[in-house]
Design a protein around this motif. Structure first.
Motif, PDB file in Angstrom:
ATOM      1  N   SER A   5       0.825  -1.211   0.000  1.00  0.00           N
ATOM      2  CA  SER A   5       0.000   0.000   0.000  1.00  0.00           C
ATOM      3  C   SER A   5       0.859   1.261   0.000  1.00  0.00           C
ATOM      4  N   GLU A   6       2.095   1.206   0.515  1.00  0.00           N
ATOM      5  CA  GLU A   6       2.957   2.384   0.540  1.00  0.00           C
ATOM      6  C   GLU A   6       3.572   2.678  -0.824  1.00  0.00           C
ATOM      7  N   SER A   7       3.538   1.713  -1.715  1.00  0.00           N
ATOM      8  CA  SER A   7       4.120   1.949  -3.025  1.00  0.00           C
ATOM      9  C   SER A   7       3.094   2.476  -4.031  1.00  0.00           C
ATOM     10  N   HIS A   8       1.837   2.530  -3.648  1.00  0.00           N
ATOM     11  CA  HIS A   8       0.805   3.040  -4.545  1.00  0.00           C
ATOM     12  C   HIS A   8       1.051   4.520  -4.809  1.00  0.00           C
ATOM     13  N   GLU A  98      -0.013   8.069 -13.056  1.00  0.00           N
ATOM     14  CA  GLU A  98       0.254   6.672 -12.696  1.00  0.00           C
ATOM     15  C   GLU A  98      -1.019   5.976 -12.208  1.00  0.00           C
ATOM     16  N   ILE A  99      -1.801   6.702 -11.412  1.00  0.00           N
ATOM     17  CA  ILE A  99      -3.056   6.141 -10.915  1.00  0.00           C
ATOM     18  C   ILE A  99      -4.004   5.874 -12.088  1.00  0.00           C
ATOM     19  N   ALA A 100      -4.123   6.846 -12.987  1.00  0.00           N
ATOM     20  CA  ALA A 100      -5.046   6.711 -14.117  1.00  0.00           C
ATOM     21  C   ALA A 100      -4.618   5.592 -15.067  1.00  0.00           C
ATOM     22  N   ASN A 101      -3.327   5.357 -15.187  1.00  0.00           N
ATOM     23  CA  ASN A 101      -2.833   4.360 -16.126  1.00  0.00           C
ATOM     24  C   ASN A 101      -2.640   2.977 -15.520  1.00  0.00           C
ATOM     25  N   SER A 102      -2.926   2.851 -14.228  1.00  0.00           N
ATOM     26  CA  SER A 102      -2.710   1.525 -13.606  1.00  0.00           C
ATOM     27  C   SER A 102      -3.930   0.625 -13.742  1.00  0.00           C
TER      28      SER A 102
END
Length: 102
Positions: A5-8, A98-102
């Protein structure tokens, strides 16, 4: 040790820039060397008092520089991103991508 969770990428989002009005201010200033207060106000569609409060928060964080002066006899306020504000915005955008592309 880093937990999953810390790498998100959401952990790299800037809490100051997460607020929609502050994000809009920074995004508007990101495209210019500086902008008049009234231009930013009209662009992001907020009142003077709302913009003033949010700019004060960003200025206290070192993200925005406020310069006051005159054009003729009329007082003016110009806003600009500081180097740390520009860097914070870029990091925030990178995390969002990064969030949108994951």
């Amino acid at each position: 040790m880093t937990t999953p969770s810390e790498s998100h990428p959401r952990h790299r989002l800037d809490d100051l820039l997460h607020a929609p009005i502050r994000f809009s201010i920074i995004a508007t200033l990101g495209g210019a060397d500086n902008a008049e207060f009234s231009f930013v106000r009209d662009t992001i569609e907020v009142s003077d008092s709302v913009l003033s409060k949010q700019v004060s928060t960003l200025e206290a964080a070192g993200y925005v520089k406020v310069k006051k002066g005159y054009v003729g006899k009329r007082p003016r306020t110009w806003l600009s991103l500081t180097p740390s504000g520009r860097a914070a915005f870029e990091k925030h955008l990178e995390a969002l991508r990064e969030i949108a592309n994951s």
